[in-house]
Write an enzyme that holds these catalytic residues in place. Structure first.
Site, PDB file in Angstrom:
ATOM      1  N   ASP A 140       5.221   8.370   3.093  1.00 49.24           N
ATOM      2  CA  ASP A 140       5.691   7.420   4.087  1.00 49.24           C
ATOM      3  C   ASP A 140       7.122   6.996   3.758  1.00 49.24           C
ATOM      4  O   ASP A 140       7.990   7.007   4.608  1.00 49.24           O
ATOM      5  CB  ASP A 140       4.765   6.210   4.171  1.00 49.24           C
ATOM      6  CG  ASP A 140       4.476   5.562   2.820  1.00 49.24           C
ATOM      7  OD1 ASP A 140       4.806   6.146   1.767  1.00 49.24           O
ATOM      8  OD2 ASP A 140       3.892   4.462   2.804  1.00 49.24           O
TER       9      ASP A 140
ATOM     10  N   ASP B 272      11.190   5.048  -2.280  1.00 47.89           N
ATOM     11  CA  ASP B 272      11.854   3.808  -2.667  1.00 47.89           C
ATOM     12  C   ASP B 272      12.640   4.079  -3.949  1.00 47.89           C
ATOM     13  O   ASP B 272      13.713   4.660  -3.910  1.00 47.89           O
ATOM     14  CB  ASP B 272      10.778   2.736  -2.856  1.00 47.89           C
ATOM     15  CG  ASP B 272      11.296   1.327  -2.689  1.00 47.89           C
ATOM     16  OD1 ASP B 272      12.406   1.044  -3.149  1.00 47.89           O
ATOM     17  OD2 ASP B 272      10.564   0.509  -2.111  1.00 47.89           O
TER      18      ASP B 272
ATOM     19  N   PHE C  31      12.481  -4.891   2.519  1.00 46.23           N
ATOM     20  CA  PHE C  31      11.034  -4.683   2.465  1.00 46.23           C
ATOM     21  C   PHE C  31      10.540  -4.431   3.881  1.00 46.23           C
ATOM     22  O   PHE C  31      10.670  -5.280   4.755  1.00 46.23           O
ATOM     23  CB  PHE C  31      10.314  -5.877   1.838  1.00 46.23           C
ATOM     24  CG  PHE C  31       8.879  -5.559   1.528  1.00 46.23           C
ATOM     25  CD1 PHE C  31       8.551  -4.750   0.461  1.00 46.23           C
ATOM     26  CD2 PHE C  31       7.858  -6.036   2.337  1.00 46.23           C
ATOM     27  CE1 PHE C  31       7.230  -4.426   0.179  1.00 46.23           C
ATOM     28  CE2 PHE C  31       6.536  -5.724   2.066  1.00 46.23           C
ATOM     29  CZ  PHE C  31       6.228  -4.918   0.989  1.00 46.23           C
ATOM     30  N   VAL C  32      10.003  -3.227   4.097  1.00 46.03           N
ATOM     31  CA  VAL C  32       9.580  -2.820   5.436  1.00 46.03           C
ATOM     32  C   VAL C  32       8.074  -2.633   5.515  1.00 46.03           C
ATOM     33  O   VAL C  32       7.410  -2.329   4.514  1.00 46.03           O
ATOM     34  CB  VAL C  32      10.297  -1.529   5.891  1.00 46.03           C
ATOM     35  CG1 VAL C  32      11.793  -1.768   6.050  1.00 46.03           C
ATOM     36  CG2 VAL C  32      10.048  -0.377   4.933  1.00 46.03           C
TER      37      VAL C  32
ATOM     38  N   ASP D  91       2.626  -1.395   4.158  1.00 46.08           N
ATOM     39  CA  ASP D  91       1.949  -2.683   4.223  1.00 46.08           C
ATOM     40  C   ASP D  91       2.620  -3.742   3.364  1.00 46.08           C
ATOM     41  O   ASP D  91       3.442  -3.443   2.508  1.00 46.08           O
ATOM     42  CB  ASP D  91       0.505  -2.538   3.755  1.00 46.08           C
ATOM     43  CG  ASP D  91       0.404  -2.404   2.237  1.00 46.08           C
ATOM     44  OD1 ASP D  91      -0.259  -3.240   1.612  1.00 46.08           O
ATOM     45  OD2 ASP D  91       0.995  -1.455   1.663  1.00 46.08           O
TER      46      ASP D  91
END
Length: 182
Positions: A102, A105, A154-155, A161
């Site tokens: 997904d 980071d 922060f997504v 989530d």
């Protein structure tokens, strides 16, 4: 479907943009792996949405498996310690493996995962990720298929989530700090 949009500072990637990008990525993957034994490896839980939508764009012979690894607790920052929570069922020997993520980071988890899967005898191991945060990178990880580069915020949404909430959003948004700074 209605959402409480006050939880988000900004929508970064719309549902339509995600669909278009997955079409592009799937076209490239089909071309690159035509006639080869391709195994998609989804990284749980975040990659569920990306994996499902990408896999539906693949030929029916493409197989899927799942692995759960974690470097996050319940917070918003990576802990840097990688743990296997669920291992693969498939034997990777001689197979072409495409890790479906997904988001990338820090790169710490993905770097560890690449080494782990290559050590299992795969013919090749590459990465497809919907999102990447270039400014958050601690480890440089090669990504063959990338959807969107996003800022180091922060997504949530589309599988991502915060404390197990917001995964089902059809878009990716910046979570307003008021939600997690409480």
């Amino acid at each position: 479907m209605q959402y409480d949009m006050t939880d988000f500072s900004k929508v970064l990637v719309s549902e339509n943009d995600i669909g278009r990008k997955l079409d592009e990525m799937a076209d490239a993957i089909r071309r690159d792996y035509e006639g080869q034994d391709l195994l998609l490896v989804g990284v749980l839980k975040g990659a569920v949405m990306v994996m499902a939508d990408l896999a539906r764009r693949m030929p029916p012979q493409v197989q899927m498996d799942w692995m759960a690894v974690s470097s996050y607790g319940s917070g918003t920052k990576s802990s840097g310690v990688v743990r296997i929570l669920k291992d693969l069922d498939a034997d990777l020997t001689g197979r072409h493996v495409l890790i479906v993520e997904d988001i990338i980071d820090s790169g710490v988890t993905l770097s560890w995962l690449l080494g782990n899967l290559r050590a299992r005898g795969a013919a090749s191991v590459e990465v497809a990720a919907l999102l990447r945060k270039p400014k958050a990178a601690v480890v440089d990880v090669p990504v063959k298929y990338i959807g969107f580069d996003i800022p180091n915020d922060f997504v949530v949404g589309y599988g991502l989530d915060y404390a197990e909430n917001y995964r089902t959003l059809p878009f990716v948004a910046i979570l307003d700090p008021k939600v997690y700074e409480g």
